[in-house]
Design a protein around this motif. Sequence first.
Motif, PDB file in Angstrom:
ATOM      1  N   ASN A  25       0.818  -1.214   0.000  1.00  0.00           N
ATOM      2  CA  ASN A  25       0.000   0.000   0.000  1.00  0.00           C
ATOM      3  C   ASN A  25       0.850   1.261   0.000  1.00  0.00           C
ATOM      4  N   GLU A  26       1.911   1.287   0.784  1.00  0.00           N
ATOM      5  CA  GLU A  26       2.787   2.462   0.838  1.00  0.00           C
ATOM      6  C   GLU A  26       3.544   2.655  -0.466  1.00  0.00           C
ATOM      7  N   LEU A  27       3.968   1.555  -1.089  1.00  0.00           N
ATOM      8  CA  LEU A  27       4.657   1.665  -2.375  1.00  0.00           C
ATOM      9  C   LEU A  27       3.721   2.213  -3.450  1.00  0.00           C
ATOM     10  N   VAL A  28       2.501   1.729  -3.483  1.00  0.00           N
ATOM     11  CA  VAL A  28       1.530   2.223  -4.467  1.00  0.00           C
ATOM     12  C   VAL A  28       1.227   3.700  -4.210  1.00  0.00           C
ATOM     13  N   LYS A  29       1.066   4.069  -2.947  1.00  0.00           N
ATOM     14  CA  LYS A  29       0.823   5.486  -2.621  1.00  0.00           C
ATOM     15  C   LYS A  29       1.977   6.358  -3.096  1.00  0.00           C
ATOM     16  N   LYS A  33       1.930   9.436  -5.687  1.00  0.00           N
ATOM     17  CA  LYS A  33       2.463  10.773  -5.390  1.00  0.00           C
ATOM     18  C   LYS A  33       3.456  11.214  -6.456  1.00  0.00           C
ATOM     19  N   LEU A  34       4.264  10.275  -6.953  1.00  0.00           N
ATOM     20  CA  LEU A  34       5.190  10.604  -8.040  1.00  0.00           C
ATOM     21  C   LEU A  34       4.411  11.120  -9.249  1.00  0.00           C
ATOM     22  N   ILE A  51      -2.577   5.289 -12.823  1.00  0.00           N
ATOM     23  CA  ILE A  51      -1.757   4.256 -12.179  1.00  0.00           C
ATOM     24  C   ILE A  51      -2.302   2.880 -12.543  1.00  0.00           C
ATOM     25  N   LEU A  52      -1.404   1.999 -12.880  1.00  0.00           N
ATOM     26  CA  LEU A  52      -1.771   0.616 -13.186  1.00  0.00           C
ATOM     27  C   LEU A  52      -1.050  -0.306 -12.206  1.00  0.00           C
ATOM     28  N   HIS A  53      -1.772  -1.299 -11.741  1.00  0.00           N
ATOM     29  CA  HIS A  53      -1.200  -2.269 -10.809  1.00  0.00           C
ATOM     30  C   HIS A  53      -1.014  -3.581 -11.553  1.00  0.00           C
ATOM     31  N   GLY A  54       0.162  -4.137 -11.426  1.00  0.00           N
ATOM     32  CA  GLY A  54       0.394  -5.453 -12.009  1.00  0.00           C
ATOM     33  C   GLY A  54      -0.124  -6.514 -11.046  1.00  0.00           C
ATOM     34  N   TYR A  60       2.875   1.046 -12.159  1.00  0.00           N
ATOM     35  CA  TYR A  60       3.419   1.947 -13.174  1.00  0.00           C
ATOM     36  C   TYR A  60       2.357   2.911 -13.688  1.00  0.00           C
ATOM     37  N   PHE A  61       2.844   3.924 -14.392  1.00  0.00           N
ATOM     38  CA  PHE A  61       1.972   4.808 -15.148  1.00  0.00           C
ATOM     39  C   PHE A  61       2.680   5.169 -16.435  1.00  0.00           C
TER      40      PHE A  61
END
Length: 162
Positions: A25-29, A33-34, A51-54, A60-61
């Motif tokens: 969750n923190e990595l995705v957040k 933010k990036l 944002i896309l989640h693998g 990634y985006f």
Amino acid sequence: MENLNKYVAVYKEQLEKGDILIAYNELVKFVMKLRTEFIKTLSDQYSFGGILHGYLDFTYFYYSNDFLKSKRLKFGLVLNHVEMRFEIWLLGNTIPTQKKYWELLKNTKWNKDKTKMPKYSILETTLVENPDFNNLDKLTEQIETKMIRASDEILDYLKTLD
């Protein structure tokens, strides 16, 4: 595949511990933010996708500009969860486009160690090998600086192919 129930039990056990869920969750957040930061600072150069989640492997985006769009290409800023590093990928909008540009770029410095086209991209380059997630402001600066440098270099090269 071995017994799926075994894998699901291990997965469930790890989720119950909570560490993986918090880290993910923190990595995705952070990637979100990036993206927000880059929209603020780089929207004059690029347009940014969502944002896309693998499958717990990549977050990634996409980002692109008029030149890339005219070639049916786009960049991806990728958090590679398995390697735990940030990368830029050059991608084609279709498989034929990917194959075309792989042929044009397979002998470049970005693909020097590759004998075949990457699974999802035309080329991949590492931005930050060992990210320090305890200093997110500095990490954001690092990623932005290296992303701009790498993107510009790839774009400059692509422009020589016309």
